[in-house]
Design an enzyme around this catalytic site. Structure first.
Site, mmCIF file in Angstrom:
data_model
loop_
_atom_site.group_PDB
_atom_site.id
_atom_site.type_symbol
_atom_site.label_atom_id
_atom_site.label_comp_id
_atom_site.label_asym_id
_atom_site.label_seq_id
_atom_site.Cartn_x
_atom_site.Cartn_y
_atom_site.Cartn_z
ATOM 1 N N THR A 111 -5.251 -1.431 7.386
ATOM 2 C CA THR A 111 -5.271 -2.834 7.531
ATOM 3 C C THR A 111 -6.874 -3.277 8.200
ATOM 4 O OG1 THR A 111 -4.341 -2.633 9.887
ATOM 5 C CG2 THR A 111 -2.997 -3.288 8.004
ATOM 6 N N ASP B 294 -1.153 6.679 7.044
ATOM 7 C CA ASP B 294 -1.175 5.400 7.011
ATOM 8 C C ASP B 294 -1.909 4.995 8.143
ATOM 9 O OD1 ASP B 294 -0.556 2.698 6.711
ATOM 10 O OD2 ASP B 294 1.575 2.775 7.200
ATOM 11 N N ARG C 82 6.605 -8.217 2.366
ATOM 12 C CA ARG C 82 7.259 -7.684 3.284
ATOM 13 C C ARG C 82 7.956 -8.755 4.118
ATOM 14 N NH1 ARG C 82 4.526 -4.262 6.530
ATOM 15 N NH2 ARG C 82 5.134 -2.363 5.625
ATOM 16 N N LYS D 67 0.919 -1.166 0.089
ATOM 17 C CA LYS D 67 -0.053 0.033 -0.004
ATOM 18 C C LYS D 67 0.798 1.391 0.069
ATOM 19 C CE LYS D 67 -2.217 -1.640 3.635
ATOM 20 N NZ LYS D 67 -1.634 -2.802 3.700
ATOM 21 N N THR D 68 1.819 1.238 0.848
ATOM 22 C CA THR D 68 2.802 2.291 0.866
ATOM 23 C C THR D 68 3.525 2.368 -0.193
ATOM 24 O OG1 THR D 68 2.929 1.697 3.267
ATOM 25 C CG2 THR D 68 4.573 3.443 2.351
HETATM 26 P P1 ADP Z 1 2.176 -1.702 3.383
HETATM 27 O O1 ADP Z 1 2.177 -0.478 3.050
HETATM 28 O O2 ADP Z 1 0.896 -2.486 2.692
HETATM 29 O O3 ADP Z 1 2.181 -2.270 4.822
HETATM 30 P P2 ADP Z 1 4.822 -1.834 1.940
HETATM 31 O O4 ADP Z 1 4.362 -1.020 0.495
HETATM 32 O O5 ADP Z 1 5.306 -1.088 2.925
HETATM 33 O O6 ADP Z 1 3.386 -2.505 2.370
HETATM 34 O O7 ADP Z 1 5.452 -3.139 1.288
HETATM 35 C C1 ADP Z 1 6.554 -3.584 2.195
HETATM 36 C C2 ADP Z 1 7.662 -3.981 1.118
HETATM 37 O O8 ADP Z 1 7.395 -4.904 0.361
HETATM 38 C C3 ADP Z 1 7.984 -2.893 0.207
HETATM 39 O O9 ADP Z 1 9.228 -1.833 0.748
HETATM 40 C C4 ADP Z 1 8.719 -3.589 -0.981
HETATM 41 O O10 ADP Z 1 10.005 -3.735 -0.749
HETATM 42 C C5 ADP Z 1 7.759 -4.799 -0.926
HETATM 43 N N1 ADP Z 1 6.608 -4.799 -2.051
HETATM 44 C C6 ADP Z 1 5.354 -4.505 -1.739
HETATM 45 N N2 ADP Z 1 4.741 -4.714 -2.628
HETATM 46 C C7 ADP Z 1 5.425 -5.049 -3.753
HETATM 47 C C8 ADP Z 1 5.345 -5.289 -4.984
HETATM 48 N N3 ADP Z 1 4.194 -5.261 -5.380
HETATM 49 N N4 ADP Z 1 6.343 -5.401 -5.696
HETATM 50 C C9 ADP Z 1 7.423 -5.563 -5.437
HETATM 51 N N5 ADP Z 1 7.707 -5.335 -4.110
HETATM 52 C C10 ADP Z 1 6.742 -4.958 -3.323
#
Ligand code: ADP
Length: 318
Positions: A148, A99, A207, A54-55
């Site tokens: 979430t 977030d 992650r 998401k981030t």
């Molecule tokens: P969320 O915000 O949903 O908790 P993040 O965007 O922080 O998740 O994702 C965590 C890590 O996972 C990112 O820093 C990246 O390295 C990896 N990641 C997440 N989604 C992808 C994707 N679609 N392709 C490649 N790497 C990804």
């Protein structure tokens, strides 16, 4: 919530962001039309379990739009002035990424309603004995919220997002692409035929996958492994406590509580949470989706139970 590795490995463009095509294909259209019409992107809400991107996608949107992104976590915003000051500093076209937006206090949510709708906020202040209402005009901006816990977002806030996207767990092939992309960063040399062993333990979540790569990269340095073979990889999993099926310590505790403490009779999530001393919402939004998707926990009308697969896992860990 992200950690240091997340920031180092965050994909910066759609080309480096694999999977979630349902979402990215729509977003590309919205970006194209916003640029074409010279308007800001509509407000966007991303939801789904942690670590699914998401981030990352919020940052990619900012890059693609050529916009500045201001990132805050809802719990870091305590009082109305905290949010007023952030909103007031936004420039036209900026993206504000909040977030864990479900944790935003109600009075701050209320501030967002008019900010999102008309790019205005109304702030009351005391002048002598009277309370006056001040209108502040904001620059047009895009709010991207991530959560979430979609169920905890108030209806008026939810309704103000024009675009709402659910993030799903990743399939194996997509995770393999992420291993390919990130193993260079970790200086890892792994045969492609061993990839399934890694993704099987990844919780189908980038992650977690990155955390595994980090752990086995540390292992390879320590044991001077130039190229992993299956035996070494399994040894690394064992030493680094990377469990089969990607189960975390907390997942195993949940399985034990349902299977042992409640003898696998249907039990409420609240009861499990109170035995774990955890917030029920956290279990509901972080552990449970994975355990249900993996067919370990069954969500029955009368409560949560272990499946046959769950019972087998219980045998292994009890
Ligand atoms: P969320 O915000 O949903 O908790 P993040 O965007 O922080 O998740 O994702 C965590 C890590 O996972 C990112 O820093 C990246 O390295 C990896 N990641 C997440 N989604 C992808 C994707 N679609 N392709 C490649 N790497 C990804």
């Amino acid at each position: 919530m992200s950690n240091k590795i997340d920031n180092l490995l965050r994909p910066s463009s759609f080309e480096k962001f694999f999977g979630q095509e349902d979402i990215t294909s729509q977003l590309k259209i919205h970006i194209f039309s916003a640029k074409n019409r010279k308007t800001v992107l509509s407000h966007i809400l991303f939801y789904g379990p942690p670590g699914l991107g998401k981030t990352s996608l919020a940052n990619i949107l900012a890059n693609e739009m050529g916009s500045k992104i201001v990132t805050v976590t809802a719990i870091s915003l305590e009082k109305v002035p905290d949010l007023v000051s952030i909103l007031g500093q936004l420039e036209a076209g900026d993206i504000l990424f909040i977030d864990e937006i479900h944790r935003l206090k109600i009075e701050l949510c209320e501030l967002l309603y008019s900010a999102m709708e008309d790019f205005k906020i109304y702030v009351s202040y005391k002048n002598d004995e009277n309370t006056k209402l001040l209108t502040l005009n904001l620059a047009p901006f895009t709010l991207i919220g991530a959560t979430t816990n979609i169920g905890s977002i108030s209806k008026p806030l939810y309704d103000r997002f024009a675009l709402i996207f659910k993030f799903n767990y990743y399939d194996e092939q997509t995770l393999w692409k992420i291993i390919d992309q990130n193993s260079k960063f970790f200086n890892l040399n792994i045969d492609k035929k061993l990839y399934p062993l890694i993704t099987e333990r990844s919780r189908f979540t980038p992650r977690y996958l990155n955390n595994i790569l980090l752990k086995i990269s540390d292992y390879s340095l320590y044991y001077n492994v130039k190229k992993f073979n299956e035996k070494e990889l399994l040894h690394a999993f064992e030493i680094m406590k990377i469990n089969e099926g990607g189960l975390t310590y907390e997942d195993i505790e949940i399985i034990k509580i349902i299977g042992e403490n409640f003898s696998n009779r249907p039990v409420s999530l609240e009861a499990v949470a109170s035995m774990l001393n955890e917030d029920a919402n956290n279990i509901k939004n972080v552990n449970e989706p994975f355990l249900v998707m993996s067919n370990i926990i069954l969500r029955t009308k009368r409560g949560r139970m272990l499946s046959q697969k769950g019972l087998k896992i219980l045998e292994k860990y009890s």
